[in-house]
Design a protein around this motif. Structure first.
Motif, PDB file in Angstrom:
ATOM      1  N   GLU A  16      39.336   6.784  74.337  1.00  0.00           N
ATOM      2  CA  GLU A  16      39.959   5.469  74.218  1.00  0.00           C
ATOM      3  C   GLU A  16      39.014   4.323  74.588  1.00  0.00           C
ATOM      4  O   GLU A  16      39.429   3.182  74.574  1.00  0.00           O
ATOM      5  CB  GLU A  16      41.199   5.400  75.114  1.00  0.00           C
ATOM      6  N   THR A  17      37.786   4.596  74.921  1.00  0.00           N
ATOM      7  CA  THR A  17      36.884   3.533  75.329  1.00  0.00           C
ATOM      8  C   THR A  17      36.459   2.691  74.138  1.00  0.00           C
ATOM      9  O   THR A  17      36.488   3.139  72.990  1.00  0.00           O
ATOM     10  CB  THR A  17      35.618   4.097  76.014  1.00  0.00           C
ATOM     11  N   ALA A  18      36.056   1.481  74.411  1.00  0.00           N
ATOM     12  CA  ALA A  18      35.616   0.580  73.349  1.00  0.00           C
ATOM     13  C   ALA A  18      34.388   1.139  72.640  1.00  0.00           C
ATOM     14  O   ALA A  18      34.258   1.030  71.420  1.00  0.00           O
ATOM     15  CB  ALA A  18      35.313  -0.798  73.940  1.00  0.00           C
ATOM     16  N   ARG A  19      33.493   1.735  73.390  1.00  0.00           N
ATOM     17  CA  ARG A  19      32.265   2.278  72.799  1.00  0.00           C
ATOM     18  C   ARG A  19      32.583   3.400  71.815  1.00  0.00           C
ATOM     19  O   ARG A  19      31.997   3.487  70.742  1.00  0.00           O
ATOM     20  CB  ARG A  19      31.334   2.770  73.902  1.00  0.00           C
ATOM     21  N   HIS A  20      33.544   4.255  72.175  1.00  0.00           N
ATOM     22  CA  HIS A  20      33.937   5.323  71.254  1.00  0.00           C
ATOM     23  C   HIS A  20      34.622   4.750  70.013  1.00  0.00           C
ATOM     24  O   HIS A  20      34.467   5.282  68.910  1.00  0.00           O
ATOM     25  CB  HIS A  20      34.844   6.335  71.956  1.00  0.00           C
ATOM     26  N   ALA A  21      35.361   3.676  70.187  1.00  0.00           N
ATOM     27  CA  ALA A  21      36.001   3.037  69.040  1.00  0.00           C
ATOM     28  C   ALA A  21      34.951   2.463  68.089  1.00  0.00           C
ATOM     29  O   ALA A  21      35.086   2.578  66.864  1.00  0.00           O
ATOM     30  CB  ALA A  21      36.948   1.942  69.517  1.00  0.00           C
ATOM     31  N   VAL A  22      33.901   1.865  68.635  1.00  0.00           N
ATOM     32  CA  VAL A  22      32.809   1.339  67.811  1.00  0.00           C
ATOM     33  C   VAL A  22      32.145   2.487  67.048  1.00  0.00           C
ATOM     34  O   VAL A  22      31.901   2.390  65.841  1.00  0.00           O
ATOM     35  CB  VAL A  22      31.770   0.581  68.671  1.00  0.00           C
ATOM     36  N   ILE A  23      31.876   3.588  67.730  1.00  0.00           N
ATOM     37  CA  ILE A  23      31.242   4.745  67.091  1.00  0.00           C
ATOM     38  C   ILE A  23      32.124   5.278  65.972  1.00  0.00           C
ATOM     39  O   ILE A  23      31.633   5.562  64.868  1.00  0.00           O
ATOM     40  CB  ILE A  23      30.930   5.840  68.130  1.00  0.00           C
ATOM     41  N   ASP A  24      33.421   5.412  66.220  1.00  0.00           N
ATOM     42  CA  ASP A  24      34.336   5.922  65.196  1.00  0.00           C
ATOM     43  C   ASP A  24      34.331   5.041  63.957  1.00  0.00           C
ATOM     44  O   ASP A  24      34.300   5.531  62.831  1.00  0.00           O
ATOM     45  CB  ASP A  24      35.756   6.035  65.750  1.00  0.00           C
ATOM     46  N   LEU A  25      34.365   3.722  64.151  1.00  0.00           N
ATOM     47  CA  LEU A  25      34.373   2.804  63.010  1.00  0.00           C
ATOM     48  C   LEU A  25      33.062   2.871  62.229  1.00  0.00           C
ATOM     49  O   LEU A  25      33.060   2.861  61.002  1.00  0.00           O
ATOM     50  CB  LEU A  25      34.631   1.372  63.482  1.00  0.00           C
ATOM     51  N   THR A  30      30.161   0.939  56.948  1.00  0.00           N
ATOM     52  CA  THR A  30      29.211  -0.068  57.420  1.00  0.00           C
ATOM     53  C   THR A  30      29.962  -1.349  57.757  1.00  0.00           C
ATOM     54  O   THR A  30      30.803  -1.795  56.984  1.00  0.00           O
ATOM     55  CB  THR A  30      28.173  -0.344  56.321  1.00  0.00           C
ATOM     56  N   ARG A  31      29.628  -1.933  58.922  1.00  0.00           N
ATOM     57  CA  ARG A  31      30.297  -3.157  59.375  1.00  0.00           C
ATOM     58  C   ARG A  31      29.316  -4.069  60.089  1.00  0.00           C
ATOM     59  O   ARG A  31      28.318  -3.627  60.624  1.00  0.00           O
ATOM     60  CB  ARG A  31      31.439  -2.833  60.319  1.00  0.00           C
ATOM     61  N   SER A  32      29.687  -5.340  60.162  1.00  0.00           N
ATOM     62  CA  SER A  32      28.905  -6.311  60.932  1.00  0.00           C
ATOM     63  C   SER A  32      29.487  -6.392  62.338  1.00  0.00           C
ATOM     64  O   SER A  32      30.599  -5.918  62.600  1.00  0.00           O
ATOM     65  CB  SER A  32      28.956  -7.683  60.261  1.00  0.00           C
TER      66      SER A  32
END
Length: 114
Positions: A16-25, A30-32
């Motif tokens: 549930e961490t923000a870093r894991h959410a960034v990795i999942d996305l 590809t995103r900015s």
């Protein structure tokens, strides 16, 4: 009168961490940094901090944070040799400030994006 005892705090699940959410996305598409910021409700500065950490930690896994470099919208100059993750402020060739944001994605050898 004594205060009531505090309930122990329960740490968040690692998934549930923000870093894991960034990795999942970034594993999916590809995103900015602006898109990540809006979707995850983080500031852009926090996103850049997470991206820097992700770039270092993925290296240990054999994966890589791939960066599509920023491009000047006026003259077409590509910021290919830029090491920083943040978007540049102005073009070194024409001095215009109309610059597209760099895009990020995660590439893991042997894994195809979903």
């Amino acid at each position: 009168m004594k205060p009531a005892p505090r309930k122990p705090t329960v740490p968040r699940n690692a998934a549930e961490t923000a870093r894991h959410a960034v990795i999942d996305l970034l594993c999916r598409e590809t995103r900015s940094a602006k898109e990540l910021s809006a979707e995850l409700r983080l500031t852009e500065r926090e996103v850049y901090d997470h991206l820097e950490h992700i770039r270092r930690s993925l290296h240990a896994e054999g994966a890589a944070l791939e960066i599509v470099p920023a491009v000047c919208r006026s003259c077409g100059f590509t910021f290919a040799k830029r090491d920083r993750l943040t978007a540049p402020g102005r073009c070194p060739v024409c001095r215009h400030e109309a610059i597209s944001d760099p895009l990020y994605t995660i590439h893991r050898p042997g894994h195809e994006p979903a």
